[in-house]
Scaffold this active site. Structure first.
Site, PDB file in Angstrom:
ATOM      1  N   LEU A 133       0.762  -1.220  -0.048  1.00 41.67           N
ATOM      2  CA  LEU A 133       0.136   0.043   0.043  1.00 41.67           C
ATOM      3  C   LEU A 133       0.887   1.251  -0.069  1.00 41.67           C
ATOM      4  O   LEU A 133       2.009   1.035   0.527  1.00 41.67           O
ATOM      5  CB  LEU A 133      -0.689  -0.090   1.210  1.00 41.67           C
ATOM      6  CG  LEU A 133      -1.817  -0.908   1.401  1.00 41.67           C
ATOM      7  CD1 LEU A 133      -2.677  -1.049   2.837  1.00 41.67           C
ATOM      8  CD2 LEU A 133      -2.990  -0.855   0.264  1.00 41.67           C
ATOM      9  N   ASP A 134       0.496   2.302  -0.492  1.00 41.50           N
ATOM     10  CA  ASP A 134       1.198   3.569  -0.753  1.00 41.50           C
ATOM     11  C   ASP A 134       1.716   3.914   0.748  1.00 41.50           C
ATOM     12  O   ASP A 134       0.799   3.720   1.675  1.00 41.50           O
ATOM     13  CB  ASP A 134       0.540   4.540  -1.391  1.00 41.50           C
ATOM     14  CG  ASP A 134       0.602   4.429  -2.993  1.00 41.50           C
ATOM     15  OD1 ASP A 134       1.496   3.408  -3.444  1.00 41.50           O
ATOM     16  OD2 ASP A 134      -0.370   4.787  -3.526  1.00 41.50           O
ATOM     17  N   TYR A 135       2.576   4.846   0.894  1.00 38.65           N
ATOM     18  CA  TYR A 135       2.985   5.349   2.005  1.00 38.65           C
ATOM     19  C   TYR A 135       1.906   6.195   2.812  1.00 38.65           C
ATOM     20  O   TYR A 135       1.506   5.909   3.956  1.00 38.65           O
ATOM     21  CB  TYR A 135       4.109   6.212   1.885  1.00 38.65           C
ATOM     22  CG  TYR A 135       4.592   7.217   3.175  1.00 38.65           C
ATOM     23  CD1 TYR A 135       5.289   6.467   4.058  1.00 38.65           C
ATOM     24  CD2 TYR A 135       4.535   8.452   3.178  1.00 38.65           C
ATOM     25  CE1 TYR A 135       5.792   7.098   4.988  1.00 38.65           C
ATOM     26  CE2 TYR A 135       4.914   9.019   4.341  1.00 38.65           C
ATOM     27  CZ  TYR A 135       5.636   8.563   5.389  1.00 38.65           C
ATOM     28  OH  TYR A 135       5.975   9.180   6.345  1.00 38.65           O
TER      29      TYR A 135
END
Ligand code: URA
Length: 239
Positions: free
Chosen positions: A101-103
């Site tokens: 998952l993105d930051y």
């Protein structure tokens, strides 16, 4: 079954590259026999030794984690930012995230030490639905979102059709909440898909992975998956 060099790397003995050198140098035995073939497949039942020292193969473990925003989906970070495994420090096995998952994305992330499980679930041909909820800039209208359901080209690549639901719109703030269900896992896929229909994402959360939800967890919390959940996920992936 796993590749021998991967098993050695997972046991923390050496990097995968180094493990390959050990194998080629004849320092690795499987069930008492020296094996020099890279890519030899071994199971947890095989006895693997490096320099005559048996290595410990971990039991597979599976965790469901509620990733907070502002955390990297990795086991370490060269800039010393917080990573997801920091939250699972009680887990002694060498787990790592299944996909990313993105930051700045929150939500459901699976972690495991089982390479086959991870590979099966992240393979694009395996259609495990992932449900995302996005806050977007702009007023979402069904007609504008329809291209998402037909499959579209993003950065030259074809993405599979998605399902969507407009959960709410806020005319005053000029924002909307959109739910998007996809089964692929390309980098920034949801953000790119919504941007392509004119709705840039301001906030993103993954709420569901197959039948699994975040029920009972708060950001930063995790729980172990039970056997039934693991086999259900694999069943869905292999269908
Ligand atoms: N799609 C995105 O754009 N970001 C994520 O973190 C996951 C899916």
């Amino acid at each position: 079954m796993e590749r021998l060099q991967k098993v050695i790397a997972h046991a923390g003995i050496a990097s995968r590259r180094k493990a390959e050198t050990y194998i080629l140098d004849g320092r690795v035995k499987v069930n008492g026999q020296i094996v020099k073939e890279l890519g030899t497949q071994v199971s947890a039942k095989d006895r693997v030794e490096v320099d005559n020292v048996p290595i410990y193969q971990e039991e597979p473990v599976y965790y469901l984690f509620y990733k907070p925003r502002g955390v990297i989906s990795a086991v370490s970070d060269d800039k010393n930012r917080k990573v997801v495994v920091d939250y699972l420090s009680d887990v002694s096995e060498r787990i790592y995230p299944v996909g990313r998952l993105d930051y700045d994305t929150s939500g459901l992330l699976l972690l495991t030490n089982d390479g086959n499980f991870s590979q099966t679930l992240t393979h694009p041909k395996h259609e495990v639905d992932k449900v995302y909820v996005a806050k977007v800039k702009g007023i979402a209208e069904k007609k504008a979102l329809l291209p998402l359901t037909r499959g579209m080209r993003i950065e030259g690549k074809r993405v599979a059709p998605a399902r969507f639901e407009i959960l709410s719109t806020d005319v005053k703030a000029q924002t909307s909440i959109v739910q998007l269900t996809i089964h692929e896992g390309r980098n920034h896929q949801v953000k790119n898909m919504l941007k392509a229909v004119g709705l840039p994402v301001q906030k993103l959360k993954r709420e569901q992975y197959g039948d699994l939800t975040l029920a009972g967890l708060r950001p930063g919390e995790y729980r172990e998956l039970n056997k039934k959940e693991v086999s259900q996920l694999l069943g869905k992936a292999k269908k």
